[in-house]
Design a protein around this motif. Sequence first.
Motif, PDB file in Angstrom:
ATOM      1  N   ASN A 108      32.565  24.813  -3.214  1.00 30.85           N
ATOM      2  CA  ASN A 108      32.305  25.065  -1.799  1.00 30.85           C
ATOM      3  C   ASN A 108      31.087  24.242  -1.375  1.00 30.85           C
ATOM      4  N   ARG A 109      31.351  23.077  -0.813  1.00 30.76           N
ATOM      5  CA  ARG A 109      30.274  22.170  -0.403  1.00 30.76           C
ATOM      6  C   ARG A 109      29.740  22.479   0.999  1.00 30.76           C
ATOM      7  N   LYS A 110      30.293  23.493   1.660  1.00 34.71           N
ATOM      8  CA  LYS A 110      29.852  23.851   3.005  1.00 34.71           C
ATOM      9  C   LYS A 110      28.847  25.003   3.013  1.00 34.71           C
ATOM     10  N   GLY A 111      28.689  25.678   1.894  1.00 37.10           N
ATOM     11  CA  GLY A 111      27.849  26.864   1.841  1.00 37.10           C
ATOM     12  C   GLY A 111      26.374  26.567   1.625  1.00 37.10           C
ATOM     13  N   THR A 112      25.589  27.604   1.817  1.00 41.36           N
ATOM     14  CA  THR A 112      24.140  27.461   1.669  1.00 41.36           C
ATOM     15  C   THR A 112      23.738  27.224   0.218  1.00 41.36           C
ATOM     16  N   THR A 113      24.475  27.760  -0.724  1.00 39.54           N
ATOM     17  CA  THR A 113      24.133  27.537  -2.131  1.00 39.54           C
ATOM     18  C   THR A 113      24.179  26.053  -2.453  1.00 39.54           C
ATOM     19  N   TRP A 114      25.205  25.362  -1.996  1.00 35.82           N
ATOM     20  CA  TRP A 114      25.329  23.920  -2.216  1.00 35.82           C
ATOM     21  C   TRP A 114      24.178  23.174  -1.557  1.00 35.82           C
TER      22      TRP A 114
END
Length: 118
Positions: free
Chosen positions: A57-63
């Motif tokens: 998931n490249r859209k999330g805050t973790t990324w």
Amino acid sequence: MTIHIYGIRHCDTMKKAFAWLNAQGLPYDFHDYKKSGVDLADLQRWAALWGWEALINRKGTTWRRLPESARDCPDAASAFALMMAHPSLIRRPILIRADKCLLGFDAEGWQAFFQGGA
């Protein structure tokens, strides 16, 4: 037939998926991989279906919070290690029913999946 759904409980997309399943009256078992982790075997099985790149998931805050150097995943092994260390990086939800699986939530796609007798 048991439905298994993998994800993170408080994710907005997961909330939509739960609401959809509940509205259809479909019981499910939920695996919160932020709390319970994720097995390498599961990641490998899912990567065989969709490719390891699709699982991140490249859209999330973790990324976005990862250092640039940590985002470099040249192969499946490095991506799996990153996802196991940071389960929030795994795209969600992952829905499994019998031997058929879905990645992500799309109400129309899910409707077709369940009408198709999956």
